[in-house]
Design a protein around this motif. Sequence first.
Motif, mmCIF file in Angstrom:
data_model
loop_
_atom_site.group_PDB
_atom_site.id
_atom_site.type_symbol
_atom_site.label_atom_id
_atom_site.label_comp_id
_atom_site.label_asym_id
_atom_site.label_seq_id
_atom_site.Cartn_x
_atom_site.Cartn_y
_atom_site.Cartn_z
ATOM 1 N N GLY A 50 0.793 -1.216 0.000
ATOM 2 C CA GLY A 50 0.000 0.000 0.000
ATOM 3 C C GLY A 50 0.826 1.266 0.000
ATOM 4 N N SER A 51 2.145 1.107 -0.090
ATOM 5 C CA SER A 51 2.998 2.301 -0.081
ATOM 6 C C SER A 51 3.040 3.012 -1.430
ATOM 7 N N GLY A 52 2.583 2.337 -2.499
ATOM 8 C CA GLY A 52 2.573 2.941 -3.825
ATOM 9 C C GLY A 52 3.690 2.465 -4.728
ATOM 10 N N LYS A 53 4.472 1.478 -4.260
ATOM 11 C CA LYS A 53 5.624 1.048 -5.063
ATOM 12 C C LYS A 53 5.195 0.331 -6.347
ATOM 13 N N SER A 54 4.129 -0.495 -6.301
ATOM 14 C CA SER A 54 3.664 -1.167 -7.527
ATOM 15 C C SER A 54 3.084 -0.168 -8.515
ATOM 16 N N THR A 55 2.365 0.842 -7.986
ATOM 17 C CA THR A 55 1.845 1.892 -8.865
ATOM 18 C C THR A 55 2.991 2.617 -9.545
ATOM 19 N N LEU A 56 4.066 2.879 -8.784
ATOM 20 C CA LEU A 56 5.245 3.537 -9.360
ATOM 21 C C LEU A 56 5.873 2.666 -10.441
ATOM 22 N N MET A 57 5.928 1.349 -10.231
ATOM 23 C CA MET A 57 6.487 0.456 -11.236
ATOM 24 C C MET A 57 5.647 0.473 -12.518
ATOM 25 N N HIS A 58 4.331 0.474 -12.362
ATOM 26 C CA HIS A 58 3.462 0.526 -13.541
ATOM 27 C C HIS A 58 3.678 1.804 -14.344
ATOM 28 N N LEU A 59 3.906 2.916 -13.641
ATOM 29 C CA LEU A 59 4.190 4.174 -14.329
ATOM 30 C C LEU A 59 5.546 4.116 -15.027
ATOM 31 N N LEU A 60 6.543 3.566 -14.343
ATOM 32 C CA LEU A 60 7.870 3.452 -14.948
ATOM 33 C C LEU A 60 7.842 2.570 -16.193
ATOM 34 N N GLY A 61 7.053 1.491 -16.143
ATOM 35 C CA GLY A 61 6.992 0.560 -17.262
ATOM 36 C C GLY A 61 5.986 0.951 -18.329
ATOM 37 N N CYS A 62 5.425 2.167 -18.238
ATOM 38 C CA CYS A 62 4.482 2.689 -19.242
ATOM 39 C C CYS A 62 3.217 1.849 -19.354
ATOM 40 N N LEU A 63 2.847 1.173 -18.263
ATOM 41 C CA LEU A 63 1.575 0.471 -18.215
ATOM 42 C C LEU A 63 0.470 1.388 -17.729
ATOM 43 N N ASP A 64 0.853 2.485 -17.131
ATOM 44 C CA ASP A 64 -0.101 3.436 -16.566
ATOM 45 C C ASP A 64 0.428 4.840 -16.836
ATOM 46 N N ARG A 65 -0.422 5.835 -16.729
ATOM 47 C CA ARG A 65 -0.031 7.234 -16.941
ATOM 48 C C ARG A 65 -0.239 8.022 -15.656
ATOM 49 N N ALA A 66 0.643 8.991 -15.441
ATOM 50 C CA ALA A 66 0.557 9.830 -14.253
ATOM 51 C C ALA A 66 -0.613 10.796 -14.360
ATOM 52 N N SER A 67 -1.197 11.143 -13.222
ATOM 53 C CA SER A 67 -2.259 12.146 -13.196
ATOM 54 C C SER A 67 -1.681 13.552 -13.270
ATOM 55 N N ALA A 68 -0.455 13.730 -12.759
ATOM 56 C CA ALA A 68 0.220 15.022 -12.798
ATOM 57 C C ALA A 68 1.721 14.781 -12.722
ATOM 58 N N GLY A 69 2.505 15.799 -13.080
ATOM 59 C CA GLY A 69 3.951 15.679 -13.095
ATOM 60 C C GLY A 69 4.454 15.239 -14.462
ATOM 61 N N SER A 70 5.745 15.030 -14.579
ATOM 62 C CA SER A 70 6.339 14.662 -15.866
ATOM 63 C C SER A 70 7.228 13.443 -15.722
ATOM 64 N N TYR A 71 7.224 12.643 -16.789
ATOM 65 C CA TYR A 71 8.066 11.448 -16.872
ATOM 66 C C TYR A 71 8.823 11.542 -18.186
ATOM 67 N N HIS A 72 10.137 11.690 -18.076
ATOM 68 C CA HIS A 72 10.986 11.732 -19.270
ATOM 69 C C HIS A 72 11.801 10.452 -19.341
ATOM 70 N N PHE A 73 11.719 9.798 -20.488
ATOM 71 C CA PHE A 73 12.487 8.574 -20.726
ATOM 72 C C PHE A 73 13.448 8.838 -21.878
ATOM 73 N N ALA A 74 14.744 8.706 -21.588
ATOM 74 C CA ALA A 74 15.781 8.952 -22.603
ATOM 75 C C ALA A 74 15.560 10.304 -23.288
ATOM 76 N N GLY A 75 15.128 11.290 -22.502
ATOM 77 C CA GLY A 75 14.937 12.635 -23.029
ATOM 78 C C GLY A 75 13.581 12.882 -23.656
ATOM 79 N N HIS A 76 12.734 11.872 -23.751
ATOM 80 C CA HIS A 76 11.410 12.019 -24.365
ATOM 81 C C HIS A 76 10.346 12.123 -23.279
ATOM 82 N N ASP A 77 9.411 13.058 -23.457
ATOM 83 C CA ASP A 77 8.285 13.198 -22.530
ATOM 84 C C ASP A 77 7.286 12.085 -22.811
ATOM 85 N N VAL A 78 7.147 11.175 -21.871
ATOM 86 C CA VAL A 78 6.276 10.014 -22.073
ATOM 87 C C VAL A 78 4.826 10.434 -22.279
ATOM 88 N N ALA A 79 4.419 11.564 -21.687
ATOM 89 C CA ALA A 79 3.038 12.019 -21.822
ATOM 90 C C ALA A 79 2.686 12.353 -23.262
#
Length: 681
Positions: A50-79
């Motif tokens: 319940g700490s949010g670590k699995s949710t964070l993994m899903h966001l890192l693996g592009c299985l889910d999208r963030a509600s706010a903030g930015s995720y850049h992968f290799a310089g590309h904005d995933v959003a």
Amino acid sequence: MVNAGPPLIVLEGIRRRYGGMGGQPEVEVLHGIDLTIHAGEFVAIVGQSGSGKSTLMHLLGCLDRASAGSYHFAGHDVAELDSDALAWLRREAFGFVFQGYHLIATESASENVQVPALYAGLPEAQRAERAAALLARLGLGDKLDLRPNQLSGGQQQRVSIARALMNGGRIILADEPTGALDSRSGEQVMGLLRELADAGHTIILITHDHQVAAQARRVVEIRDGSILSDSAGAVPMVAGDTTPDATGVNGVNRANGATNGGGTAGALPSLQLDPVQARHAAARTLWNELGESARTAWRGMRLNRVRTGLTLLGIVIGVVSVIVMLAIGEGARRQVLERMGAMGTAMLYMSSMPPQTGGPNGDLTEADLQAVRELPEMRYVLPVIGDPTTVRHGRVDKQVYVFASGEEMPAVHHWSVAQGRFYTEAEDRALAPLVVLGHKASRHFFPDVPSPLGRQLLIGASPFEVIGVMAERGADSGVQDYDDMVFIPYRAGRARVYQAQTQPDYVVMQAVSADKVYEAEAAIRKLLVARHGREDFGIGNAAARIQAEMQTRRSMSVMLGLIAAVSLVVGGIGVMNVMLMTVKERTREIGIRVATGARQRDILRQFMTEAVMVTLVGGAAGVACGLLVGAVLILAGVPVVFSISAMLGAFACAVATGLVFGYMPARTAARLDPVVALTGE
């Protein structure tokens, strides 16, 4: 060496909220996560349930999208990436290792490992070779053909790791990889992850166990959706700085190459494929996936034989119904056409009658009939006198319909002579006393005589010599049985039997073709009105009645076909129900395929292929059963005429049914949320 290059993953102010729609309360799971990961790092993200670590993994693996903030992968904005680009990232950059292994239950170990390469377009032979090499390196070289339920937990996790490495596994996302394993198997898995980290792979380990996390080079602790601490003390290595043992896991990686880029783990290719390469990859993927989908569908059909059989039954019944109903309808239509055609499909009937303006009946003379014969639209003109008359032979007498007509009678009525011959025009003109018997009349007057030819009959008061016997014909609806009649020349009949008759009872006429019937009728009417000065005759169009009958039969055939088509639709609804059930049963498999790089259209195509496979088999079986049922009906004497177009149409409709009724379940499968699908049962 310290990595001086740009970070691989940068999260800034990442928040993830759920709910907030339809009156549901909004829950925020991640609260402004900031995290930077370089290529080659071995990072453990540790936290309680319940700490949010699995949710964070899903966001890192592009299985889910963030509600706010930015995720850049290799310089590309995933959003900014669309669903296809995200699928490409999951396929080419990430490899997932899950706590529950998440292997496809119906696939072998080798087939499970090959899934990511399937969506990358790698040819089947290369996929199988690379999967075998990876599994052999992980100690599963003798388990290639075993299914997950035939493997231990540790073996299943090693298959999961091999799958993560199939396309290169530059970044390994491991979610509680040791959580379901015993201590020995857990140590083996952690040893493999350390080896991969040493080879230059980026490892992101999600765990609740601090002892497991301590084996990583960097530990990030998360609590209540926020980062509590980050050791950040480990020195990330630049990919390629290490020189792994050629016998290590990375040796397999280098020996076989990744599907896009290969090379070392940290050297990620551009997110944009070369257009030509992309086109070829797409073509390879299409054919690979169609073959894979067909194979998966066939295996599923075999594993669920009872359900498949019931589904196929609906399709088979529908196809059989269409084929047999249309065949019976066509057989009935042709039978009626043949029977009525014996009367002549281009037949007209004419008789004298009072004119509509009043006055006596008209008179159809020999000159009138000769004029009609000379019309270009006409083929035959046959005057007829007929009436029940007493016919005697020896002590046998009977009231028989004596049919006096010309020598064209057999040709006009498409009726052949079984014994002897029919009289000729010359004999008619000579008033020859000749008679041809109907089949039943012959047996009535000459029951014990093999051939009545040459015998004498007394018709009325005049003797006639038997010269022929007509073939058996039967009766048309509403008229006397033709086989009970006897036939004499027209002129001889007028002279010897019907002396009081001044004109024919009616005239049978045949146009040159069925297409000319209406033209012939108009020409006769015009000719006789010109000769008589009034319309004192009536013309009946037998062809019009036949065409009306054919139209009725055709309408009946269409109605039968529509009724049969309902069966096909019912079968299609059965396919849809089964496919919806299949989607529900295979929800986790869908999530696994999405995590390994499948796009929405890949999932759509797979389930559409499976639906069509069911209807293809059902359609083929239906055609075969339809032919078998038709053969039985033919043996039973039912008029059946098979139509190739009807069979092809029924088969095509069955396939179309699979496409139409399989689309909604396939679309439902394609639109499943990957995170929800992975947690489904």
